[in-house]
Design an enzyme around this catalytic site. Structure first.
Site, PDB file in Angstrom:
ATOM      1  N   LYS A  90       0.910  -1.251   0.138  1.00 46.62           N
ATOM      2  CA  LYS A  90      -0.170  -0.075  -0.003  1.00 46.62           C
ATOM      3  C   LYS A  90       0.854   1.116  -0.019  1.00 46.62           C
ATOM      4  CE  LYS A  90      -3.740   1.942   2.758  1.00 46.62           C
ATOM      5  NZ  LYS A  90      -4.699   1.427   3.965  1.00 46.62           N
ATOM      6  N   GLU A 115     -10.847   5.968   5.520  1.00 44.72           N
ATOM      7  CA  GLU A 115     -10.875   4.880   6.783  1.00 44.72           C
ATOM      8  C   GLU A 115     -11.386   5.624   7.797  1.00 44.72           C
ATOM      9  OE1 GLU A 115      -6.840   3.739   6.339  1.00 44.72           O
ATOM     10  OE2 GLU A 115      -7.377   2.649   4.487  1.00 44.72           O
TER      11      GLU A 115
HETATM   12  N1  LIG Z   1      -0.332  -4.457  20.694  1.00 46.18           N
HETATM   13  C1  LIG Z   1       0.177  -3.494  19.956  1.00 46.18           C
HETATM   14  N2  LIG Z   1       0.923  -2.663  20.063  1.00 46.18           N
HETATM   15  C2  LIG Z   1       1.557  -1.858  19.450  1.00 46.18           C
HETATM   16  N3  LIG Z   1       1.452  -1.842  18.098  1.00 46.18           N
HETATM   17  C3  LIG Z   1       0.599  -2.858  17.614  1.00 46.18           C
HETATM   18  C4  LIG Z   1      -0.250  -3.733  18.449  1.00 46.18           C
HETATM   19  N4  LIG Z   1      -0.941  -4.558  17.569  1.00 46.18           N
HETATM   20  C5  LIG Z   1      -0.643  -4.055  16.606  1.00 46.18           C
HETATM   21  N5  LIG Z   1       0.287  -3.150  16.508  1.00 46.18           N
HETATM   22  C6  LIG Z   1       0.781  -2.497  15.176  1.00 46.18           C
HETATM   23  O1  LIG Z   1      -0.456  -1.708  14.333  1.00 46.18           O
HETATM   24  C7  LIG Z   1       0.087  -1.837  13.003  1.00 46.18           C
HETATM   25  C8  LIG Z   1      -1.150  -2.415  12.429  1.00 46.18           C
HETATM   26  O2  LIG Z   1      -2.218  -1.799  12.475  1.00 46.18           O
HETATM   27  P1  LIG Z   1      -3.508  -2.011  11.568  1.00 46.18           P
HETATM   28  O3  LIG Z   1      -3.767  -3.318  11.054  1.00 46.18           O
HETATM   29  O4  LIG Z   1      -4.612  -1.041  12.007  1.00 46.18           O
HETATM   30  O5  LIG Z   1      -2.876  -1.186  10.051  1.00 46.18           O
HETATM   31  P2  LIG Z   1      -3.389  -1.174   8.645  1.00 46.18           P
HETATM   32  O6  LIG Z   1      -4.673  -1.135   8.594  1.00 46.18           O
HETATM   33  O7  LIG Z   1      -2.896  -2.462   8.197  1.00 46.18           O
HETATM   34  O8  LIG Z   1      -2.681   0.110   8.183  1.00 46.18           O
HETATM   35  P3  LIG Z   1      -3.033   1.207   7.282  1.00 46.18           P
HETATM   36  O9  LIG Z   1      -4.349   1.627   7.916  1.00 46.18           O
HETATM   37  O10 LIG Z   1      -1.943   2.219   7.686  1.00 46.18           O
HETATM   38  O11 LIG Z   1      -2.971   1.002   5.949  1.00 46.18           O
HETATM   39  C9  LIG Z   1       1.350  -2.611  12.882  1.00 46.18           C
HETATM   40  O12 LIG Z   1       2.417  -1.579  12.707  1.00 46.18           O
HETATM   41  C10 LIG Z   1       1.252  -3.411  14.301  1.00 46.18           C
HETATM   42  O13 LIG Z   1       2.787  -3.564  14.642  1.00 46.18           O
HETATM   43 MG   LIG Z   2      -5.879   0.833   8.592  1.00 46.10          MG
END
Ligand SMILES: Nc1ncnc2c1ncn2[C@@H]1O[C@H](COP(=O)(O)OP(=O)(O)OP(=O)(O)O)[C@@H](O)[C@H]1O
Ligand SMILES: [Mg+2]
Lengths: 172, 625
Positions: free
Chosen positions: B87, B184
């Site tokens: 992405k 989002e």
């Molecule tokens: N317990 C936690 N503590 C800290 N960070 C966390 C934890 N659980 C998940 N993350 C972090 O959250 C991030 C992923 O979040 P999420 O799944 O919301 O992102 P995404 O939707 O894939 O990305 P984006 O919205 O930026 O495109 C990763 O960097 C992950 O390491």
């Molecule tokens: Mg996201």
């Protein structure tokens, strides 16, 4: 498409002092009927009608919500062009005032002085409010040339405010 | 799993009438698919019970493509063929990204969207994203037991036109009908707002794996109005991992490391980061391919110091958004945290400190976006639901045109409510000039070189006149997906100018068609049959809609107008029912278009009538207030 009268679109009287609450709620009503989200599975003709109405409603709402743009629009309905690249004559005292503001912005920006900028913002905001009061009267009594002067000033003040916001953003 | 009640049980449409529509959160790190069933929005899980699908695509030696957990597990063995965080590359050129920690073989195509060379050939980030979307589409169709009519796909609010277009193209490649690209944070606001019957001004703070968004919304009686949005489309949890990674290298004095070890240590860094959310220190141990041993301990305090500039980087856009909305901190009723990275305590503290209130965390930050997208998809597909939603979203970045001296003149300001159209007049500066070029940019800065180039439009077919006599009115329209389109017309002669678009970072129509073709190798006869079937379905649905409209609002037309429309209806019906041998998809499509064109005025009058009705009702309501 025939050009829509923004006041008629929102079922509002064609005056400078308008009821912002009605403007807002009628705007939402129009969007509820016309927004493209309502026509995702509709025919191309209906999608076109939706786009036209929704974009006009957005444009009209932005215009009527802003006092400066609303005043300019009211004048344009009476055949007066308030915002004209070639003719933006201002009274000398206002030009002085404007120069003072510009200098103050520049100084504050160079000194990274955000609080002075914020004060200026407020000062111009207050000056703008009193201009709006004058505009109410001027439009009520159909004093168009005075209203044109006030409108130009108000729009200029909006520009100065936008510049101050930009400076603050730069310093943040 | 968070469940959202959006209509009375038992009120939902009967199964055969219910259209299958999903919301997809195509995340940098994790992707999800959700749908509304029996009035409840819920995330669909895979066969192993996972809700999340890691956004990782691996091109295997045998030609297969692996997506999700198994691909993620193989990333440090096969980094060059295992694409993570695609992405971040969407709609971007090689010069836009930091290639230093990337194990890929990038292909630089002269400033166009970057590509990656894999063992399965050269892949654009659009194709990689399409694989993730296909996996989710399959999951949904399997679990719902039918073909999807469409999907709402979420994008970061701060995505520019090129990034949005790339996302839409990926969906098309995956065979998904995109009902809407939804921001989002707006999706999150829908899920939160409906679940909590929230009213007032709310801030959505969304820090995911790769992107940061901040949106300020006014919630009132099912209307979600975005007042301002801001963000950083290249800031997320990934960046916190990198800070730890660099720190590990510094501590253990073992640099530079190869691609495998980079992936290995980045994974360790991420694990440590997540561990530190609930613990005071993290032990990071690993054996590199060189035999070197890494064994370091990272405390919360050290981690906070390493990443405090990243935390601060989220506050600048936050301030800007509030200022653009002309609001103070005191005006904010609640701050909703979205995205896995908002689990980090230092983020929660910073947000609480800035807004002077504890943020709201009662919905799962990983799932809230997909849940909101599913609710919107359900509404857009036309399924009846209890909630009458209206989302008024904005354009995140200003649109402008290149003028003399490399300067940008704004035509659409950021945070303008969508859809929006603005017209600008141009003239020719040479006698007999029949073409001109317009360069469209996106961004807030004054210089062309500081903004993002979106496209160059070539206007052709301007009637030849003396210099300065032609008046070309160019209309820029940004639709509800946040996507720009341009049309142009010479006013004096009323000639439509022909526009050729050269997107700066996108795929051309031909490239997409070529990709689609290589995907489906259906036989020619098959294709014709499918085209005919599709043309008939479109025609039938238009016929039905127009017959209904005539029945309801026929009084808006004169007898003559009705007669014209009836003729087009008859013509279309004759085409649909032509004998099997004569049935021709092109003829049906032409007749459908003719009928549609004949109803444009009718559609406009119906729209005016429905607006008038709505306003008439409203005024009565106002009297009661
Ligand atoms: N317990 C936690 N503590 C800290 N960070 C966390 C934890 N659980 C998940 N993350 C972090 O959250 C991030 C992923 O979040 P999420 O799944 O919301 O992102 P995404 O939707 O894939 O990305 P984006 O919205 O930026 O495109 C990763 O960097 C992950 O390491
Ligand atoms: Mg996201």
């Amino acid at each position: 498409m025939p050009s829509t009268n923004y006041f008629e679109l929102f079922k509002l009287p064609q005056t400078f002092s308008l009821d912002v609450a009605i403007l807002e709620s009628n705007y939402r009503k129009i969007q509820s009927e016309s927004h493209p989200d309502r026509f995702v599975t509709a025919s191309p003709a209906e999608k076109l009608a939706s786009m036209q109405t929704a974009t006009t409603a957005n444009e009209a709402y932005q215009t009527l919500k802003s006092p400066g743009l609303r005043a300019a629009y009211l004048l344009s309905l009476q055949g007066v062009t308030a915002i004209d690249e070639k003719n933006n004559q201002m009274p000398a005292d206002f030009l002085m005032q404007q120069m003072e503001w510009r200098e103050a912005i520049e100084d504050a920006e160079n000194a990274s002085d955000v609080s002075t900028l914020e004060n200026l913002l407020e000062e111009i905001g207050i000056a703008g409010k009193s201009l709006q009061e004058s505009l109410k009267n001027q439009f009520q009594h159909n004093h168009l040339s005075e209203a044109t002067d006030s409108t130009r000033k108000l729009i200029f003040m909006d520009k100065v405010r936008a510049d101050i916001l930009k400076s603050i953003e730069k310093l943040d | 799993m968070a469940l959202l009640q959006i209509s009375e049980p038992g009120q939902s449409a009967a199964p055969h009438q219910h259209k299958l529509a999903v919301g997809i959160d195509l995340g940098t790190t994790n992707s999800l698919v959700a749908t509304v069933r029996s009035g409840l929005s819920s995330v669909l899980i895979d066969d192993d019970g996972h809700a999340l699908l890691p956004s990782v695509v691996r091109y295997l030696p045998d030609g297969d493509i692996d997506v999700g957990y198994s691909a993620q597990a193989a990333q440090s063995q096969d980094p060059a063929n295992t694409i993570i965080s695609a992405k971040r590359f969407m709609g971007r050129g090689l010069k836009d990204i930091d290639v230093s920690l990337q194990p890929y073989h990038f292909v630089d195509n002269n400033n166009e969207m970057l590509q990656i060379e894999t063992r399965a050939g050269i892949k654009s980030p659009i194709e990689v994203s399409a694989e993730i979307l296909k996996a989710l589409k399959n999951r949904a169709e399997k679990s719902l037991g039918g073909e999807l009519v469409g999907a709402v796909i979420t994008v970061p609010a701060y995505f520019d036109d090129a990034q949005r277009q790339a996302t839409k193209d990926a969906a098309r490649l995956a065979g998904l009908n995109v009902l809407r690209l939804l921001n989002e944070p707006t999706a999150a606001a829908v899920a939160y707002g409906l679940d909590n019957a929230a009213e007032g001004t709310y801030v959505i703070y969304d820090l995911g794996g790769g992107t940061f968004d901040i949106s300020v919304l006014k919630l009132s009686k099912g209307v979600f109005e975005v007042l301002a949005t801001n963000g950083d489309s290249a800031l997320g949890g990934d960046d916190f991992d990198r800070r730890i990674f660099c720190w590990i290298l510094e501590q253990s004095k073992c640099k530079p490391v190869n691609a495998q070890d980079t992936r290995l240590l980045l994974t360790k860094a991420r694990e440590a980061k997540e561990w530190l959310t609930d613990h005071a220190s993290a032990q990071i141990t690993s054996i590199l391919s060189t035999g070197e041993v890494v064994n370091v301990s990272l405390s919360t305090k050290q981690f906070n110091e390493l990443t405090q500039t990243l935390v601060a980087k989220t506050l600048a856009p936050t301030k800007k958004a509030l200022r653009d909305a002309s609001l103070d901190i005191e005006d904010i009723k609640g701050v909703v945290l979205v995205g896995g990275a908002t689990r980090m305590p230092q983020i929660r503290l910073a947000v609480a400190d800035f807004f002077k209130q504890s943020p709201l965390t009662n919905l799962d930050p990983d799932k809230i976006v997909a849940l909101g997208a599913a609710i919107q998809a359900n509404t857009l597909a036309g399924n009846k639901s209890g909630a009458d939603l209206l989302l008024l979203d904005v354009i995140p970045l200003s649109l402008g045109l290149e003028t003399m001296g490399g300067l940008v003149e704004k035509i659409i300001p950021r945070n303008a409510t969508l859809p929006i159209a603005r017209a600008q007049e141009f003239t020719t500066f040479k006698d007999g000039q029949t073409a001109m070029s317009i360069h469209v940019l996106q961004g807030e800065r004054e210089l062309v070189s500081d903004c993002r180039s979106l496209a160059r439009f070539e206007l052709r077919g301007i009637p030849p006149m003396v210099a300065g006599a032609a008046r070309i009115r160019v209309t820029f329209t940004v639709d509800a997906d946040g996507l720009l389109s341009v049309s142009a017309r010479e006013i004096a002669s009323n000639v439509e100018a022909n526009i050729v678009v050269k997107p700066s970072y996108g795929l051309s129509e031909e490239q997409i068609l070529a990709m689609l073709k290589s995907g489906f190798s259906a036989a020619e006869a098959d294709k014709q049959a499918r085209a005919l079937a599709e043309a008939k379905v479109d025609a039938e649905s238009l016929l039905e809609a127009i017959k209904n409209a005539l029945q309801q609002d026929g009084h808006l037309l004169s007898l003559n107008e009705i007669k014209t429309i009836r003729e087009k209806i008859d013509a279309l019906q004759a085409n649909i029912h032509a004998g099997a041998g004569d049935a021709n998809s092109n003829a049906i499509i032409r007749a459908t278009e003719a009928l549609n064109a004949a109803t444009e005025n009718f559609a406009a009058r119906r729209m005016d009538a429905s607006v008038s009705r709505a306003l008439a009702g409203k005024n009565l309501e106002n009297l009661n207030l």
